[in-house]
Write a protein that holds these residues in place. Structure first.
Motif, PDB file in Angstrom:
ATOM      1  N   ILE A 174      37.429  47.510  35.302  1.00 30.40           N
ATOM      2  CA  ILE A 174      36.598  46.532  35.999  1.00 30.40           C
ATOM      3  C   ILE A 174      37.396  45.262  36.302  1.00 30.40           C
ATOM      4  O   ILE A 174      37.116  44.555  37.272  1.00 30.40           O
ATOM      5  N   LEU A 175      38.425  44.995  35.509  1.00 29.53           N
ATOM      6  CA  LEU A 175      39.274  43.833  35.768  1.00 29.53           C
ATOM      7  C   LEU A 175      40.087  44.042  37.051  1.00 29.53           C
ATOM      8  O   LEU A 175      40.284  43.103  37.839  1.00 29.53           O
ATOM      9  N   HIS A 176      40.575  45.257  37.265  1.00 31.71           N
ATOM     10  CA  HIS A 176      41.275  45.565  38.514  1.00 31.71           C
ATOM     11  C   HIS A 176      40.351  45.350  39.716  1.00 31.71           C
ATOM     12  O   HIS A 176      40.767  44.803  40.745  1.00 31.71           O
ATOM     13  N   LEU A 177      39.097  45.780  39.580  1.00 29.67           N
ATOM     14  CA  LEU A 177      38.145  45.625  40.681  1.00 29.67           C
ATOM     15  C   LEU A 177      37.889  44.153  40.978  1.00 29.67           C
ATOM     16  O   LEU A 177      37.777  43.749  42.136  1.00 29.67           O
ATOM     17  N   CYS A 178      37.779  43.340  39.927  1.00 36.35           N
ATOM     18  CA  CYS A 178      37.556  41.905  40.119  1.00 36.35           C
ATOM     19  C   CYS A 178      38.713  41.267  40.878  1.00 36.35           C
ATOM     20  O   CYS A 178      38.506  40.449  41.785  1.00 36.35           O
ATOM     21  N   VAL A 179      39.934  41.630  40.522  1.00 35.15           N
ATOM     22  CA  VAL A 179      41.095  41.041  41.185  1.00 35.15           C
ATOM     23  C   VAL A 179      41.200  41.555  42.619  1.00 35.15           C
ATOM     24  O   VAL A 179      41.482  40.780  43.545  1.00 35.15           O
ATOM     25  N   LYS A 180      40.972  42.847  42.838  1.00 36.85           N
ATOM     26  CA  LYS A 180      41.066  43.406  44.179  1.00 36.85           C
ATOM     27  C   LYS A 180      40.069  42.761  45.132  1.00 36.85           C
ATOM     28  O   LYS A 180      40.348  42.593  46.319  1.00 36.85           O
ATOM     29  N   HIS A 181      38.891  42.371  44.593  1.00 38.35           N
ATOM     30  CA  HIS A 181      37.860  41.752  45.434  1.00 38.35           C
ATOM     31  C   HIS A 181      37.793  40.243  45.227  1.00 38.35           C
ATOM     32  O   HIS A 181      36.843  39.597  45.685  1.00 38.35           O
ATOM     33  N   ASN A 182      38.791  39.695  44.530  1.00 41.68           N
ATOM     34  CA  ASN A 182      38.944  38.239  44.365  1.00 41.68           C
ATOM     35  C   ASN A 182      37.698  37.589  43.759  1.00 41.68           C
ATOM     36  O   ASN A 182      37.202  36.567  44.255  1.00 41.68           O
TER      37      ASN A 182
ATOM     38  N   GLY B 294      50.406  52.164  38.140  1.00 41.62           N
ATOM     39  CA  GLY B 294      51.096  51.420  37.103  1.00 41.62           C
ATOM     40  C   GLY B 294      50.969  49.914  37.226  1.00 41.62           C
ATOM     41  O   GLY B 294      51.655  49.178  36.512  1.00 41.62           O
ATOM     42  N   ASN B 295      50.093  49.431  38.110  1.00 43.37           N
ATOM     43  CA  ASN B 295      49.941  47.993  38.313  1.00 43.37           C
ATOM     44  C   ASN B 295      48.946  47.401  37.323  1.00 43.37           C
ATOM     45  O   ASN B 295      47.844  47.943  37.134  1.00 43.37           O
ATOM     46  N   THR B 296      49.335  46.285  36.713  1.00 43.04           N
ATOM     47  CA  THR B 296      48.386  45.521  35.912  1.00 43.04           C
ATOM     48  C   THR B 296      47.623  44.582  36.839  1.00 43.04           C
ATOM     49  O   THR B 296      47.913  44.479  38.032  1.00 43.04           O
ATOM     50  N   ILE B 297      46.640  43.884  36.281  1.00 40.02           N
ATOM     51  CA  ILE B 297      45.880  42.949  37.115  1.00 40.02           C
ATOM     52  C   ILE B 297      46.773  41.797  37.587  1.00 40.02           C
ATOM     53  O   ILE B 297      46.507  41.203  38.637  1.00 40.02           O
ATOM     54  N   LEU B 298      47.846  41.505  36.857  1.00 39.95           N
ATOM     55  CA  LEU B 298      48.765  40.454  37.294  1.00 39.95           C
ATOM     56  C   LEU B 298      49.549  40.914  38.529  1.00 39.95           C
ATOM     57  O   LEU B 298      49.797  40.116  39.448  1.00 39.95           O
ATOM     58  N   HIS B 299      49.944  42.172  38.571  1.00 32.92           N
ATOM     59  CA  HIS B 299      50.596  42.714  39.763  1.00 32.92           C
ATOM     60  C   HIS B 299      49.712  42.524  40.994  1.00 32.92           C
ATOM     61  O   HIS B 299      50.163  42.069  42.051  1.00 32.92           O
ATOM     62  N   LEU B 300      48.425  42.894  40.850  1.00 28.85           N
ATOM     63  CA  LEU B 300      47.508  42.810  41.989  1.00 28.85           C
ATOM     64  C   LEU B 300      47.279  41.366  42.411  1.00 28.85           C
ATOM     65  O   LEU B 300      47.230  41.060  43.605  1.00 28.85           O
TER      66      LEU B 300
END
Length: 467
Positions: free
Chosen positions: A141-149, A175-181
């Motif tokens: 869910i953290l990846h989704l938050c970052v992807k959608h800002n 292999g991307n962390t939320i920092l990568h995104l």
């Protein structure tokens, strides 16, 4: 009656619902049995009719588990729409609906996070904290938050999951962390929050071996780039795949040592050092090649026009049979100035062929076009072209200018200025030639003379061996 029920759910008409339930207490069950699409509870949850939803849940709490054609529960729809009160009602009927997955693998908290519904996310996390840890298509869910800002929702989730180092550093399918995104999307606020308040690994690598600093090197350089660069540098971020003087940077270490024997004595490598000289040379060469292409195209156009439209023009009619040069369409200049016309024709042709050769070499795509030596060759060809066009200009002026004394002075001045300019260009070519010979001699000297042995400390050798 079913049509009236659906109309009531669209309008949120509680009176119609009560009337229908009084006439047929099983109408809600019958609708869900006969249809496979949206139920009245789905529709009311989507449109935010709190009273209607409350009455249905009170009478038939099991309807909160009914799915539509996309396998979505009413809680999925209410969460995506941000209807906090309806979310509370549906959770009171069955808190386990937080864990239900739709056809895409997302649960209600995923949909609310993507849409940025802060209050809904908070209610869902309080009801079922483990639902926030569910993965959807290899993303947290953290990846989704970052992807959608969705920065505020991200902060809420990380605070609710405080201390979970592994979850914060979870990687997606690439292999991307939320920092990568966040770095790839240049989300300055998100990056600063992750670096200052979480245990994010700044030098974690993805499947391509790229750290967050490598991701930053791939984005456009603007004000956000500078801000992110400063933040990552303070956090000790480094690049992992550098071509040039620094062969390799060892991740997760503040003391960096390269295999070429450079020891940086407990100082993190500067991104300016790593990126500056390594890209500046390529940028300079690209700009020079682009400039040469533009200038060569312009000179080639000028030479073509001068060749097809020579000074003094062309004869418009045929002359006497005794003058074979006086024919319609033939140049006038060979009849009046035969020697100057030959000089004009030779110089103009040299200028055209030289610049056309430059254009062909630049668009050839051959590997040697990326070297400075090749650029020097192009510069020499350009010098030949410009010098030839200068002589062409002088001949044209000489032919077109009348012969009184004042015109003679003008011709001399023009010849003098053009001669000085050609001399200056010659000096530039000679200077660049001497410089490139000196560089070539230094490289030859390094190859021929024996190299000095580099003695590495045991610490450096052991560190290199471990890597």
């Amino acid at each position: 009656m079913e049509k009236l029920l659906y109309e009531a759910s669209l309008e949120g008409n509680l009176n119609t619902l009560l009337m229908l339930l009084q006439e047929d207490p099983l109408i809600l069950d019958r609708v869900t049995l006969d249809r496979h699409g949206d139920t009245p509870l789905h529709i009311a949850s989507m449109l935010g009719h709190v009273g209607f939803v409350k009455e249905v849940i009170t009478r038939k709490p099991h309807l909160a588990m009914e799915r539509d054609s996309q396998k979505r529960l009413p809680l999925h729809i209410a969460s995506a729409k941000g209807h906090t009160e309806i979310v509370k009602l549906l959770l009171s009927a069955n808190p386990e609906t937080c864990n239900a997955r739709d056809c895409d693998g997302g649960n209600p908290i995923h949909l609310a996070a993507i849409k940025g519904h802060y209050e809904v996310v908070r209610e869902l996390v309080q009801a079922q904290p483990q639902a926030a840890r569910a993965m959807v298509q290899h993303e947290t869910i953290l990846h989704l938050c970052v992807k959608h800002n969705q920065v505020e929702v991200l902060k809420l989730l990380i605070e609710s999951l405080r201390g979970d180092h592994e979850f914060v550093n979870t990687k997606d399918a690439y292999g991307n962390t939320i920092l990568h995104l966040a770095v790839a999307d240049k989300q300055v606020q998100t990056i600063n929050f992750l670096l200052l308040t979480t245990t994010i690994e700044v030098n974690a690598t993805n499947m391509n071996g790229e750290t967050s600093m490598d991701k930053l090197a791939q984005v456009a350089r603007d004000l956000k780039y500078q801000q992110i660069l400063q933040s990552l540098t303070r956090a000790g971020a480094v690049e992992t795949s550098i071509q040039g003087p620094v062969r390799r940077v060892y991740k997760n270490s503040r003391t960096k040592t390269s295999l070429d024997g450079f020891n940086y004595h407990n100082q993190p490598l500067s991104p300016q050092y790593l990126r500056g000289e390594l890209t500046e040379n390529d940028d300079w060469l690209n700009k020079k090649r682009s400039s040469l292409m533009v200038v060569a195209s312009l000179i080639a156009t000028m030479a073509f026009q001068a060749g097809t439209n020579p000074p003094s023009g062309v004869w418009q009619d045929d002359g006497s049979s005794n003058d074979p040069l006086h024919k319609a369409g033939f140049a006038i200049m060979p009849s009046n100035h035969p020697t100057l016309y030959h000089i004009f024709l030779i110089c103009n042709t040299v200028g055209f062929v030289s610049t056309f050769s430059i254009i062909l070499l630049l668009i050839s795509g051959l590997p040697f076009v990326k070297h400075r030596v090749f650029l020097w060759v192009l510069m020499v060809i350009m010098w030949i072209a410009t010098t030839s066009m200068s002589i062409t200009y002088l001949v044209s002026i000489w032919v077109l200018t009348p012969t009184p004394q004042s015109s003679l002075v003008f011709k001399r001045v023009a010849i003098g200025i053009t001669g000085v300019w050609i001399a200056l260009m010659t000096l530039l070519v000679v200077g660049h030639t001497i410089r490139i010979i000196a560089v070539a001699f230094k490289k030859f000297e390094k190859l021929v003379l024996p190299r000095k042995r580099i003695i590495l400390s045991p610490l450096v050798i052991n560190h290199a061996a471990e890597i």
